[in-house]
Design an enzyme around this catalytic site. Structure first.
Site, PDB file in Angstrom:
ATOM      1  CB  CYS A 113     -13.109 -48.112  21.686  1.00 14.34           C
ATOM      2  SG  CYS A 113     -13.200 -47.288  23.290  1.00 14.34           S
ATOM      3  CG  HIS A 245      -9.435 -50.522  21.816  1.00 13.27           C
ATOM      4  ND1 HIS A 245      -9.061 -49.197  21.690  1.00 13.27           N
ATOM      5  CD2 HIS A 245     -10.285 -50.573  22.881  1.00 13.27           C
ATOM      6  CE1 HIS A 245      -9.657 -48.484  22.628  1.00 13.27           C
ATOM      7  NE2 HIS A 245     -10.406 -49.302  23.358  1.00 13.27           N
ATOM      8  CG  ASN A 275      -9.734 -46.937  26.043  1.00 11.92           C
ATOM      9  OD1 ASN A 275      -9.705 -46.493  24.902  1.00 11.92           O
ATOM     10  ND2 ASN A 275     -10.700 -47.726  26.479  1.00 11.92           N
TER      11      ASN A 275
END
Length: 318
Positions: A113, A245, A275
């Site tokens: 990520c 994020h 996500n």
């Protein structure tokens, strides 16, 4: 010394959307449960025939068009992804082939990520050290739906597919990218896949210790912001926009609370995208620019954390 700035952004989201209620028909969960714990309302899912490189190419085309340059002018392509089309060649070279960027050199970056933050940092460093590079194409692209266990409600509700891209330009004396900071700690077991080419012969599925990830994410993202501010002699009030994020609204809210930063200045797309791993930051950045939230001259801080653990920040003037 040449410096870099973000010239344009682009994004792509697959047409298919999967709602929380639809997921509730697959595993034992509910729309209310998912919203309360994650802030996620829906996620985009790639079609059966779509590849990560296809998502990346679509996002790249948008960014290139906005930059008003030709593909022949691109000197560097970096793709951040954990879900490449193939073990090799790199997703970046496949994107290069599909875009017909004959003058670029291309490679992938894998930092889960945090991948886009790592990729921007690498591109910025290469631009500063290599006079050959005038335009760099940096992409975060993922098809996370292919590596989630759709029987595991603790993880399958969290992820989505998508791609975001930026065109970075080298220009003497101008600095859009002010500073970057990267970190990792080798704490590999709290977020990983349960397979890999050399261990099981396949990619495996996502496994996560949610409580540990939450704790580390809040602490490390907060520390990353504080270190960035300290290194640049800034106060938190100097930041116009924070783009974290997009993993979980609870993580975002906890970080913002520890920093005493106004939630109104935080870009939030987790409800729309879920996500998307390495695509998360560029998708949110493009969204914020298209919605006229981020404007020219704004001081923007990008922060992310991912498996590894890896984390980092990019501070930029837009």
């Amino acid at each position: 010394m040449n410096k870099s700035f973000i010239l344009s952004t682009g994004s792509y989201l697959p047409r298919k959307m999967l709602s929380n209620n639809e997921i509730a028909s697959i595993v034992e969960t509910s729309d209310e449960w998912i919203r309360q714990r994650t802030g996620i309302v829906q996620r985009h899912i790639a079609d059966e025939g779509e590849l990560t490189s296809d998502l990346a190419v679509n996002a790249a085309k948008s960014a290139i068009e906005k930059a008003k340059i030709s593909v022949d002018e691109i000197d560097l392509i970096i793709v951040a992804t954990t879900t490449p089309d193939k073990t090799f060649p790199s997703c970046a070279t496949i994107v290069q082939s599909k875009l017909k960027c004959k003058n670029a050199f291309a490679f992938d970056v894998q930092a889960a990520c945090s991948g886009f933050i790592y990729a921007v940092t690498v591109a910025d460093s290469l631009i500063k050290s290599n006079n050959r590079i005038k335009y760099a194409l940096v992409i975060g692209a993922e098809i996370m739906s292919r590596i989630v266990d759709w029987e595991d409600r603790s993880t399958c509700v969290l992820f989505g597919d998508g791609a975001g891209a930026v065109v970075m330009k080298s220009e003497m004396g101008r600095s859009g990218i002010i500073s970057t900071n990267l970190y990792s700690d080798g704490n590999v077991d709290i977020l990983c896949t349960n397979g890999g080419i050399s261990s099981t012969g396949d990619s495996g599925k996502i496994c996560m210790n949610g409580r540990e990830v939450f704790k580390h994410a809040v602490d490390k993202l907060t520390a990353s912001v504080e270190e960035t501010l300290k290194c640049n002699n800034l106060k938190i009030t100097d930041i116009d926009w924070l783009i974290p994020h997009q993993a979980n609204i609870r993580i975002i809210e906890a970080v913002v609370k520890k920093l005493d930063f106004p939630i109104e200045k935080v870009i939030n797309t987790v409800d729309k995208h879920a996500n998307t791993s390495a695509a998360s930051i560029p998708l949110a950045l493009d969204y914020a620019i298209q919605e006229s939230k981020i404007k020219s001259g704004n001081l923007v801080l990008l922060i992310s954390i991912g498996a590894g653990l890896t984390w980092g920040s990019v501070l930029l003037h837009y």
